[in-house]
Design an enzyme around this catalytic site. Sequence first.
Site, PDB file in Angstrom:
ATOM      1  N   CYS A  63      37.422  24.790  41.163  1.00 52.76           N
ATOM      2  CA  CYS A  63      36.189  24.666  40.377  1.00 52.76           C
ATOM      3  C   CYS A  63      35.680  23.235  40.441  1.00 52.76           C
ATOM      4  O   CYS A  63      34.495  22.987  40.302  1.00 52.76           O
ATOM      5  CB  CYS A  63      36.446  25.083  38.937  1.00 52.76           C
ATOM      6  SG  CYS A  63      37.843  24.221  38.229  1.00 52.76           S
ATOM      7  N   GLU A  95      35.728  29.220  30.705  1.00 47.34           N
ATOM      8  CA  GLU A  95      35.618  28.097  31.647  1.00 47.34           C
ATOM      9  C   GLU A  95      35.172  28.668  32.991  1.00 47.34           C
ATOM     10  O   GLU A  95      35.822  29.545  33.534  1.00 47.34           O
ATOM     11  CB  GLU A  95      36.956  27.363  31.760  1.00 47.34           C
ATOM     12  CG  GLU A  95      37.362  26.690  30.460  1.00 47.34           C
ATOM     13  CD  GLU A  95      36.260  25.835  29.867  1.00 47.34           C
ATOM     14  OE1 GLU A  95      35.650  25.026  30.600  1.00 47.34           O
ATOM     15  OE2 GLU A  95      35.960  25.989  28.667  1.00 47.34           O
TER      16      GLU A  95
HETATM   17  P1  NAP Z   1      36.262  35.977  38.723  1.00 50.76           P
HETATM   18  O1  NAP Z   1      35.903  36.855  39.846  1.00 50.76           O
HETATM   19  O2  NAP Z   1      35.258  35.760  37.650  1.00 50.76           O
HETATM   20  O3  NAP Z   1      37.614  36.567  38.106  1.00 50.76           O
HETATM   21  C1  NAP Z   1      38.295  35.925  37.059  1.00 50.76           C
HETATM   22  C2  NAP Z   1      39.084  36.934  36.275  1.00 50.76           C
HETATM   23  O4  NAP Z   1      38.169  37.833  35.625  1.00 50.76           O
HETATM   24  C3  NAP Z   1      39.997  37.809  37.132  1.00 50.76           C
HETATM   25  O5  NAP Z   1      41.201  37.994  36.449  1.00 50.76           O
HETATM   26  C4  NAP Z   1      39.212  39.090  37.240  1.00 50.76           C
HETATM   27  O6  NAP Z   1      40.009  40.222  37.474  1.00 50.76           O
HETATM   28  C5  NAP Z   1      38.585  39.171  35.874  1.00 50.76           C
HETATM   29  N1  NAP Z   1      37.430  40.061  35.759  1.00 50.76           N
HETATM   30  C6  NAP Z   1      36.575  40.471  36.732  1.00 50.76           C
HETATM   31  N2  NAP Z   1      35.636  41.282  36.212  1.00 50.76           N
HETATM   32  C7  NAP Z   1      35.900  41.389  34.883  1.00 50.76           C
HETATM   33  C8  NAP Z   1      35.289  42.087  33.805  1.00 50.76           C
HETATM   34  N3  NAP Z   1      34.191  42.814  33.981  1.00 50.76           N
HETATM   35  N4  NAP Z   1      35.833  41.965  32.576  1.00 50.76           N
HETATM   36  C9  NAP Z   1      36.933  41.218  32.373  1.00 50.76           C
HETATM   37  N5  NAP Z   1      37.553  40.539  33.357  1.00 50.76           N
HETATM   38  C10 NAP Z   1      37.041  40.619  34.598  1.00 50.76           C
HETATM   39  O7  NAP Z   1      36.698  34.515  39.223  1.00 50.76           O
HETATM   40  P2  NAP Z   1      37.754  34.146  40.342  1.00 50.76           P
HETATM   41  O8  NAP Z   1      37.180  34.501  41.674  1.00 50.76           O
HETATM   42  O9  NAP Z   1      39.086  34.660  39.983  1.00 50.76           O
HETATM   43  O10 NAP Z   1      37.839  32.573  40.192  1.00 50.76           O
HETATM   44  C11 NAP Z   1      36.958  31.694  40.792  1.00 50.76           C
HETATM   45  C12 NAP Z   1      35.969  31.151  39.779  1.00 50.76           C
HETATM   46  O11 NAP Z   1      36.674  30.536  38.719  1.00 50.76           O
HETATM   47  C13 NAP Z   1      35.070  30.072  40.343  1.00 50.76           C
HETATM   48  O12 NAP Z   1      33.765  30.270  39.871  1.00 50.76           O
HETATM   49  C14 NAP Z   1      35.669  28.794  39.782  1.00 50.76           C
HETATM   50  O13 NAP Z   1      34.755  27.722  39.700  1.00 50.76           O
HETATM   51  C15 NAP Z   1      36.123  29.258  38.443  1.00 50.76           C
HETATM   52  N6  NAP Z   1      37.147  28.386  37.877  1.00 50.76           N
HETATM   53  C16 NAP Z   1      36.808  27.590  36.830  1.00 50.76           C
HETATM   54  C17 NAP Z   1      37.729  26.725  36.294  1.00 50.76           C
HETATM   55  C18 NAP Z   1      37.368  25.820  35.146  1.00 50.76           C
HETATM   56  O14 NAP Z   1      38.274  25.241  34.532  1.00 50.76           O
HETATM   57  N7  NAP Z   1      36.095  25.655  34.835  1.00 50.76           N
HETATM   58  C19 NAP Z   1      39.023  26.685  36.825  1.00 50.76           C
HETATM   59  C20 NAP Z   1      39.343  27.540  37.886  1.00 50.76           C
HETATM   60  C21 NAP Z   1      38.400  28.389  38.396  1.00 50.76           C
HETATM   61  P3  NAP Z   1      40.017  40.942  38.920  1.00 50.76           P
HETATM   62  O15 NAP Z   1      40.666  39.953  39.827  1.00 50.76           O
HETATM   63  O16 NAP Z   1      40.826  42.154  38.689  1.00 50.76           O
HETATM   64  O17 NAP Z   1      38.603  41.230  39.276  1.00 50.76           O
END
Ligand code: NAP
Length: 515
Positions: free
Chosen positions: A320, A286
């Site tokens: 999001c 997601e």
């Molecule tokens: P993110 O930077 O993609 O991080 C999400 C998770 O992925 C974190 O736990 C992060 O860990 C981990 N991660 C980072 N690099 C990775 C890799 N190479 N392999 C595996 N895991 C990895 O996103 P965010 O900043 O936390 O969240 C914001 C985003 O989430 C926005 O784009 C928002 O729209 C989206 N979102 C979507 C929904 C939905 O339901 N569609 C809901 C909420 C949020 P680290 O923190 O250690 O880097």
Amino acid sequence: MPAEFKNEPLTDFSQPENRKAFETALAKVQGDLGREHPLVIGGERIEVGKTFDSIDPSKPSQIIGKFQSATTRETEMAIAAAEKAFESWKRETPQRRADLLFRAAAILRERKHEFSSVMVLEVGKSWAEADGDTAEAIDFLQFYGREALRYASEQPLTRIPGEKNELRYIPLGVGLVVPPWNFPLAIMAGMTTAAVVTGNTVVLKPSSDAPAIAYQFVLALEEAGMPPGVVNFLTGSGSAIGDTLVESPRIRFISFTGSKEVGLRINEKAAQPRPGQIWIKRVVAEMGGKDFILVDETADLDAAAAGIVAAAFGYQGQKCSACSRAIVHQTVYDEVVKKVVEKTRALKVGPTTSADANVGPVINSGAERKVLQYIETGKREGRLLVGGEKAPGEGYFIQPTVFGDVKPGARLAQEEIFGPVLAILPTPSYEEGARIANGTEYGLTGSLYSRDRQRLEQAKDVLHVGNLYLNRKCTGALVGVHPFGGFNMSGTDSKAGGRDYLLLFLQAKAISEVF
Ligand code: NAP
């Protein structure tokens, strides 16, 4: 079977006793900051000798807690512990697995304000936003517990003579759960428990911006009676341990919520089978949004402006589902712009420990830099109407910012900003407005404000988003009421909080016996 699912009520902070109770919880949590916390693998507490800090974005000098930087070694240990626990957990009765979630829900409810206070401090949520996050977490536990029992009951099949047929839903195996920081309790708890209540075991790698609240949740699961190894808590940077986890041939499925960039990377890496792997990994991803509120010339303009401001600046635009595009019919454009600007000016920016702050900090220094860069881009692409700068204070505060006259192809109208920045786009007609609304690579949420019945009906077909709202804001999905998930680059449309969600963590076995 437990009573019918009902959403957890939100706290009314206009009541002095509720404010007092929240202040007491906040003070308690503040008195316990800065401690070091271990990994939890197979129920064991493990320290690795290297930690990272989780900080308060309202006051970055304040350390919320120190968390372990797991390495490949602990990553492999966590997968092994989950594999071991799977052998017994998959044989546990559905009722006992569901009861774990119901007990955990009761623990969260009892200490509701403490869980919310952790989020006020760790991720800069206002009291109301944090309270909503905790309520949603309780909802997920209550809803998925009931859903697991439904999936475990007899499934309807067509009868034929001479055979007895049965369909059973069984778990997949060991999963990897990777949640974001923006709903650090609700989404994290929902993803984790959906996997576990269906009989899987998991490695939970929380966001590095929100490990403290995830740790508190794992403790609550233990208190509720979760056996060792069912949820393994593995902190560490996604860029350091993410690939090892995602690529492991022992991981059966990955449940991810986060950015498009990370989600696509995980999807690609997970698709590649590794030596020893005997399954196709299932990926639920997601991702982001570029959500809109479309206002036509017949709309209730006060309601529309209130919806736009609430959805654009609630939790600093870091949802999001946040409204980052208001698409407004040109005949009511000036009036809507005036109302939106007035309401935006009335917002109070500041540390969310104060009950009155509506807009807190963005999550970290990287986010602050990125959002301020988008604001500079906005100054070239549109007309700055309000905000446009960093706000005072030690924390990562940014003024709620509105740009008018933004063109549909502008970066501000196409790219997810994830901060308190709203682009307003004029449209000559409703039809053109609908084309603009659909004209991004995302498709998560959107709203139409209109009093035209025919148009509202037509919008149900034309506006291509996973969650469409009519005459209300585009944020605030409720578990069980608004199953949540988006189209296109917004993800795999898993519909969290809906009746199809648990299927993503199950496989069905059809059993046929001749008699
Ligand atoms: P993110 O930077 O993609 O991080 C999400 C998770 O992925 C974190 O736990 C992060 O860990 C981990 N991660 C980072 N690099 C990775 C890799 N190479 N392999 C595996 N895991 C990895 O996103 P965010 O900043 O936390 O969240 C914001 C985003 O989430 C926005 O784009 C928002 O729209 C989206 N979102 C979507 C929904 C939905 O339901 N569609 C809901 C909420 C949020 P680290 O923190 O250690 O880097």
